[in-house]
Design an enzyme around this catalytic site. Structure first.
Site, PDB file in Angstrom:
ATOM      1  N   ASP A  22      13.510 -19.729   5.577  1.00  0.00           N
ATOM      2  CA  ASP A  22      13.678 -20.372   4.274  1.00  0.00           C
ATOM      3  C   ASP A  22      13.311 -19.429   3.131  1.00  0.00           C
ATOM      4  O   ASP A  22      14.015 -19.367   2.122  1.00  0.00           O
ATOM      5  CB  ASP A  22      12.805 -21.634   4.193  1.00  0.00           C
ATOM      6  N   TYR A 210      15.725 -15.881  18.502  1.00  0.00           N
ATOM      7  CA  TYR A 210      14.638 -16.655  19.087  1.00  0.00           C
ATOM      8  C   TYR A 210      14.558 -16.316  20.572  1.00  0.00           C
ATOM      9  O   TYR A 210      15.357 -15.538  21.096  1.00  0.00           O
ATOM     10  CB  TYR A 210      14.895 -18.153  18.901  1.00  0.00           C
ATOM     11  N   GLN A 276      14.297  -6.879   2.887  1.00  0.00           N
ATOM     12  CA  GLN A 276      15.656  -7.369   3.101  1.00  0.00           C
ATOM     13  C   GLN A 276      16.706  -6.276   2.940  1.00  0.00           C
ATOM     14  O   GLN A 276      17.705  -6.269   3.670  1.00  0.00           O
ATOM     15  CB  GLN A 276      15.922  -8.539   2.167  1.00  0.00           C
ATOM     16  N   GLY A 293      18.796 -18.000  12.798  1.00  0.00           N
ATOM     17  CA  GLY A 293      18.496 -18.762  11.593  1.00  0.00           C
ATOM     18  C   GLY A 293      19.642 -18.771  10.608  1.00  0.00           C
ATOM     19  O   GLY A 293      20.808 -18.855  10.982  1.00  0.00           O
ATOM     20  N   GLU A 294      19.307 -18.681   9.315  1.00  0.00           N
ATOM     21  CA  GLU A 294      20.332 -18.745   8.264  1.00  0.00           C
ATOM     22  C   GLU A 294      20.476 -17.438   7.500  1.00  0.00           C
ATOM     23  O   GLU A 294      21.581 -16.934   7.329  1.00  0.00           O
ATOM     24  CB  GLU A 294      20.011 -19.873   7.279  1.00  0.00           C
TER      25      GLU A 294
END
Length: 398
Positions: A22, A210, A276, A293-294
């Site tokens: 997030d 993961y 990043q 994830g995203e």
């Protein structure tokens, strides 16, 4: 005495979940809004405030951040530690974004409602490719605050013109192109990681997933590969599965960033967490990226390279519906046999199944997958990126 804060155009609230997912998205969003988020009735000096509840995790992808400070400026963005006690001198921004339904603090909502012109309230949802997203995108949800009524708008990132699009900074694609065409620069990049230049037939793979039993068979296949494979592995949740698949169980407890491990025709380079921009360069440089994830999922698509998405596992296999929703879009323009292979491969990774036979088809499909990665990234931007669509959405509401 500290100087007073300027009025903010954007307030973004983020609860850190799974360490980096997030906050990874919201940090990119905050920086892009700072550069490009000129909302109506305002000048060019965009001010962004990012509220984060876990600064220690945030600092792992933002090295300039001091987790001990309650408020600080980083990269031109004001980072506010979000805890029970809110600053007494705060004024809500023109636009308030609650990322991923994190629920704004009640005193902040009351302050929003008390403004002469209340902010525009956006609930930035998780990325999804499911068909229902188009029907829910940009809908208003009236919120009663005392004797005031505020609209909260649901903004859904997505893969179609009827959604909010994906985060992509202006100039990112051009920067990627320059990087991928600079052979000397890429060789220097590998050297900075302690690796030699890439051999002619060698594959370089990044893996940030993961835990999954599928990794054991996949890594074992890489060890037995006819061509050399170098795996770039940031330290994290998949480390044990990878090393077990490589028959390197004894290295698990002592593994550290910088280590170079060998098993058969596989070389494993353990990497530290990076910022990043560093992660983007890793994705741009590799032949195949396994992501989770995203945030890393979206960045792998901008890398225009083959990738596999390890989606966040959910109860009752709900994540598999979301995975197939994406694959329906992603695979639509591929030949049927290549599309079926990629769907099977994606399912195996996400279900923890055997992947050895699937990996054996890499030589057959890798070229078309590479070509597809480039055309896919171009297609995603035809209707604008997320920030462009968000600012356009706000034009009639501010």
């Amino acid at each position: 005495m500290t100087s007073p804060q300027p009025p903010f155009d954007w307030d973004i609230f983020c609860c850190v979940v799974d360490n980096f997912g997030d906050i990874g998205v919201t940090w990119r969003l905050a920086r892009q809004l700072k550069r490009e988020g000129n909302i109506p009735t305002h000048g060019n000096d965009v001010q962004v405030r990012l509220w984060v509840d876990d600064l220690a995790s945030f600092a792992r992808i933002c090295p300039g951040l001091d987790p001990a400070q309650d408020g600080q400026w980083v990269a031109g963005i004001y980072i506010q530690h979000w805890h029970e006690t809110l600053p007494t001198d705060m004024t809500p921004a023109k636009v308030v974004i609650e990322a991923f339904a994190c629920e704004l603090p009640a005193p902040f909502i009351e302050e929003m409602a008390s403004q002469p012109k209340p902010p525009c309230w956006i609930n930035l949802e998780y990325l999804s490719a499911e068909s229902w997203v188009e029907d829910c995108h940009a809908l208003a949800s009236p919120q009663r605050i005392g004797n005031q009524s505020l609209n909260k708008y649901f903004f859904f990132p997505g893969f179609t013109p009827k959604t909010g699009g994906l985060l992509c900074e202006q100039g990112l694609i051009a920067e990627r192109e320059r990087w991928q065409q600079d052979k000397a620069g890429i060789a220097a990049y590998w050297a900075s990681l302690g690796l030699p230049a890439q051999q002619e037939h060698e594959l370089r793979v990044s893996l940030f997933t993961y835990e999954s039993d599928a990794l054991k068979s996949l890594v074992n296949s890489w060890c037995q590969s006819a061509t050399p494979i170098t795996l770039l592995l940031p330290l994290g949740r998949s480390l044990q599965d990878v090393l077990r698949g490589a028959g390197l169980e004894e290295a698990i407890t002592a593994a550290k960033a910088g280590d170079l491990l060998h098993s058969g025709n596989l070389t494993i380079k353990l990497l530290p967490m990076t910022d990043q921009a560093g992660y983007d360069r890793l994705l741009w440089s590799c032949d195949l990226n396994l992501v989770r994830g995203e945030d890393s999922f979206v960045r792998a698509q901008w890398a225009a390279r083959p990738f596999l998405w390890h989606i966040y596992p959910q109860e009752e296999q709900a994540h598999m519906i979301k995975l197939d929703g994406f694959l329906d879009h992603y695979l639509a323009e591929l030949p049927a046999d290549a599309a079926q292979w990629l769907r099977n491969f994606s399912h195996a990774l996400n279900q923890g199944e055997e992947t050895g036979e699937l990996w054996a088809q890499w030589p057959r499909y890798s070229a078309i997958w590479q070509q597809h990665g480039r055309s896919w990234s171009q297609k995603l931007l035809r209707d604008g990126d997320l920030v462009t669509r968000l600012v356009k959405f706000l034009e009639s509401r501010i």
